[in-house]
Motif scaffolding. Structure first.
Motif, PDB file in Angstrom:
ATOM      1  N   LYS A   1       0.813  -1.216   0.000  1.00  0.00           N
ATOM      2  CA  LYS A   1       0.000   0.000   0.000  1.00  0.00           C
ATOM      3  C   LYS A   1       0.849   1.270   0.000  1.00  0.00           C
ATOM      4  CE  LYS A   1      -4.201  -1.996   1.600  1.00  0.00           C
ATOM      5  NZ  LYS A   1      -3.725  -3.390   1.647  1.00  0.00           N
ATOM      6  N   VAL A   2       2.171   1.097   0.090  1.00  0.00           N
ATOM      7  CA  VAL A   2       3.053   2.261   0.003  1.00  0.00           C
ATOM      8  C   VAL A   2       3.088   2.738  -1.446  1.00  0.00           C
ATOM      9  CG1 VAL A   2       5.446   3.015   0.218  1.00  0.00           C
ATOM     10  CG2 VAL A   2       4.485   1.477   1.914  1.00  0.00           C
ATOM     11  N   ARG A   3       2.875   4.019  -1.652  1.00  0.00           N
ATOM     12  CA  ARG A   3       2.894   4.545  -3.028  1.00  0.00           C
ATOM     13  C   ARG A   3       4.135   5.381  -3.249  1.00  0.00           C
ATOM     14  NH1 ARG A   3      -3.320   5.962  -4.701  1.00  0.00           N
ATOM     15  NH2 ARG A   3      -4.047   3.897  -4.164  1.00  0.00           N
ATOM     16  N   ASP A   4       4.901   5.044  -4.247  1.00  0.00           N
ATOM     17  CA  ASP A   4       6.121   5.784  -4.584  1.00  0.00           C
ATOM     18  C   ASP A   4       6.992   6.000  -3.354  1.00  0.00           C
ATOM     19  OD1 ASP A   4       5.044   5.965  -7.131  1.00  0.00           O
ATOM     20  OD2 ASP A   4       3.958   7.797  -6.609  1.00  0.00           O
ATOM     21  N   GLY A   5       7.079   5.007  -2.514  1.00  0.00           N
ATOM     22  CA  GLY A   5       7.954   5.097  -1.348  1.00  0.00           C
ATOM     23  C   GLY A   5       7.410   5.964  -0.211  1.00  0.00           C
ATOM     24  N   VAL A   6       6.219   6.543  -0.383  1.00  0.00           N
ATOM     25  CA  VAL A   6       5.679   7.393   0.689  1.00  0.00           C
ATOM     26  C   VAL A   6       4.628   6.605   1.469  1.00  0.00           C
ATOM     27  CG1 VAL A   6       4.457   9.529   1.225  1.00  0.00           C
ATOM     28  CG2 VAL A   6       6.019   9.437  -0.734  1.00  0.00           C
ATOM     29  N   ILE A   7       4.797   6.554   2.783  1.00  0.00           N
ATOM     30  CA  ILE A   7       3.834   5.825   3.608  1.00  0.00           C
ATOM     31  C   ILE A   7       2.661   6.732   3.943  1.00  0.00           C
ATOM     32  CG2 ILE A   7       3.502   4.578   5.769  1.00  0.00           C
ATOM     33  CD1 ILE A   7       6.511   4.043   5.764  1.00  0.00           C
ATOM     34  N   HIS A   8       1.461   6.219   3.733  1.00  0.00           N
ATOM     35  CA  HIS A   8       0.252   6.972   4.053  1.00  0.00           C
ATOM     36  C   HIS A   8      -0.374   6.412   5.322  1.00  0.00           C
ATOM     37  CE1 HIS A   8       0.834   7.766  -0.172  1.00  0.00           C
ATOM     38  NE2 HIS A   8      -0.018   8.782  -0.091  1.00  0.00           N
ATOM     39  N   PHE A   9      -0.819   7.312   6.167  1.00  0.00           N
ATOM     40  CA  PHE A   9      -1.555   6.876   7.355  1.00  0.00           C
ATOM     41  C   PHE A   9      -2.971   7.417   7.290  1.00  0.00           C
ATOM     42  CE2 PHE A   9       2.735   6.358   8.900  1.00  0.00           C
ATOM     43  CZ  PHE A   9       2.628   5.185   9.641  1.00  0.00           C
ATOM     44  N   VAL A  10      -3.911   6.557   7.682  1.00  0.00           N
ATOM     45  CA  VAL A  10      -5.283   7.023   7.821  1.00  0.00           C
ATOM     46  C   VAL A  10      -5.438   7.412   9.290  1.00  0.00           C
ATOM     47  CG1 VAL A  10      -7.713   6.414   7.577  1.00  0.00           C
ATOM     48  CG2 VAL A  10      -6.012   5.393   6.041  1.00  0.00           C
ATOM     49  N   LEU A  11      -5.654   8.694   9.554  1.00  0.00           N
ATOM     50  CA  LEU A  11      -5.712   9.164  10.942  1.00  0.00           C
ATOM     51  C   LEU A  11      -7.101   9.699  11.265  1.00  0.00           C
ATOM     52  CD1 LEU A  11      -2.296  11.041  11.374  1.00  0.00           C
ATOM     53  CD2 LEU A  11      -2.821   8.607  11.616  1.00  0.00           C
ATOM     54  N   PRO A  12      -7.604   9.353  12.468  1.00  0.00           N
ATOM     55  CA  PRO A  12      -8.923   9.855  12.850  1.00  0.00           C
ATOM     56  C   PRO A  12      -8.888  11.346  13.182  1.00  0.00           C
ATOM     57  CG  PRO A  12      -7.973   8.548  14.628  1.00  0.00           C
ATOM     58  CD  PRO A  12      -7.016   8.462  13.481  1.00  0.00           C
TER      59      PRO A  12
END
Ligand SMILES: NC(=O)c1ccc[n+]([C@@H]2O[C@H](COP(=O)([O-])OP(=O)(O)OC[C@H]3O[C@@H](n4cnc5c(N)ncnc54)[C@H](O)[C@@H]3O)[C@@H](O)[C@H]2O)c1
Ligand SMILES: [Zn+2]
Length: 374
Positions: free
Chosen positions: A329-340
């Motif tokens: 799920k990492v896109r182009d080496g950038v980690i995304h977090f879903v934050l409340p």
């Protein structure tokens, strides 16, 4: 077969080129024949299940489908079966039993049978129809909805698969009576995820009815399944193939998946790892001032109250973080977090330094909120 059957109102999934109902009702299994009739009438049917599910519920399903001719294909239970070799065996059995383009595959089991059955259906003869009767809470609230199918490779989970939607999903909460309690709790963390990302009423319901839910009371479970399935159906209907919107469903999964991988899928059930992941995301959000302290406390308390969950043990935070960067799920080496942001609303944030994530994980290991559960 009676005409004018009174069907409960279904939840609808609408994606480009496909639209299908999800029926959720206590006792639905015994009426499966009636509900499936519009899809399977006049067609050969093949049931894929695992031997545990079949032992408990096979007779009742067979009775409900009679006199419709069905062939039954059984696999051993467990995540290890979710591999290409098993799909090949399923396809071979389909061929040997005379499955044709018009045949229908019924996936009757948890997420493993659902993912593998959906995948086999999507590639056998370049695609035959399939239907789902999910038998775990995780499958009823999550994996049976949305059309993601697939199997694992030695290099990682779910690396081979397709998007392929079922024709109908039937969820019967009564099937959960035989589910081990630990599996039930694990599924409930996915329901908590749904509540946090988009359903404050479900959040309240989970908080107020914890005892009934954990005791497996079917009426309470039905409510939880209905609300969670509705949320997933809505998200998937707006975004079938994991653009930005569908990514909200990954709340708790960035750290959760990494934790599962770092512990070689042996220590945690998926939902349990997601519970840790949600705690981490909640802390991250509280630190980056997107989430008020009282809201964070409510979330932590709800997650904690659905434990116990195994501790993270000796797994170093650095090891968990390393697995985060190889997640698909990492896109182009950038980690995304879903934050409340608050109960019922999340946002996607990128560029959180790994060091911060690691220190949150270390802190969670130290303070372990689940230690106080029960
Ligand atoms: N496709 C998706 O969108 C999606 C989403 C989430 C998870 N998944 C996948 O789902 C899988 C996990 O699914 P799961 O948690 O349902 O696991 P599972 O299918 O392995 O089922 C867990 C265990 O419970 C048993 N079981 C199932 N139903 C039962 C019942 N009613 N009574 C008694 N025992 C029963 C099974 O035999 C198995 O041993 C993973 O492979 C994961 O990758 C897919
Ligand atoms: Zn999940």
């Amino acid at each position: 077969m009676t005409k004018n059957v009174q069907h409960a109102d279904p939840i609808l999934v609408k994606v480009p080129g496909a639209s299908y109902p999800i029926f959720i009702q206590n006792g639905l299994l015994s009426k499966a024949g009636e509900y499936l009739q519009p899809v399977v009438a006049g067609r050969k049917m093949f049931i894929l299940s695992d031997s545990t599910v079949w032992k408990f519920w096979g007779k009742e399903l067979s009775r409900a489908l009679a006199p419709h001719p069905c062939s039954v294909l059984l696999v051993a239970p467990g995540e290890r079966q979710k591999q290409l070799g098993t799909v090949e065996k399923i396809a071979l059995q389909l061929a040997l039993h005379g499955a044709e383009r018009s045949s229908v595959l019924l996936a009757f089991g948890g997420g493993v049978v659902g993912d593998m059955g959906g995948f086999a259906a999507s590639v056998y003869l370049r695609g035959i129809d399939y239907v789902q009767i999910p038998t775990t809470l995780l499958a009823q609230v999550d994996s049976a909805i949305g059309g993601k199918t697939g199997v694992n490779l030695a290099a990682g989970k779910n690396l081979v698969g397709t998007f392929y939607q079922p024709k109908i999903v039937l969820s019967d909460p009564r099937l959960l009576r035989t589910l081990p309690e630990r599996e039930l709790r694990a599924g409930l963390f996915e329901a908590i995820k749904c509540a946090v990302i988009g359903d404050p009423d479900l959040f309240e319901y989970l908080a107020q009815n914890r005892r009934e839910i954990l005791k497996g009371k079917t009426a309470a479970l039905e409510q939880v399944i209905r609300a969670s399935a509705a949320l997933k159906a809505l998200v998937v209907s707006k975004d079938e193939k994991e653009g930005d919107l569908r990514r909200v469903l990954n709340f708790g999964h960035t750290v959760g998946h990494a934790l599962e991988a770092a512990t070689r899928y042996r220590r945690f059930l998926h939902g349990e790892a997601v519970a840790w992941g949600m705690l981490a995301a909640t802390r991250m959000a509280a630190q980056t001032d997107g989430l008020a302290p009282q809201e964070a406390d409510r979330m932590v308390e709800l997650i904690r109250s659905y434990g116990p969950v195994p501790s993270m043990g000796k797994t170093p935070a650095s090891e968990i973080c390393r697995h985060m960067t190889v997640d698909k799920k990492v896109r182009d080496g950038v980690i995304h977090f879903v934050l409340p942001r608050r109960v019922g609303e999340v946002t996607i944030v990128k560029g959180i330094p790994q060091q911060r994530v690691a220190s949150i994980i270390e802190e969670l290991k130290r303070t372990d909120p689940f230690r106080q559960t029960q």
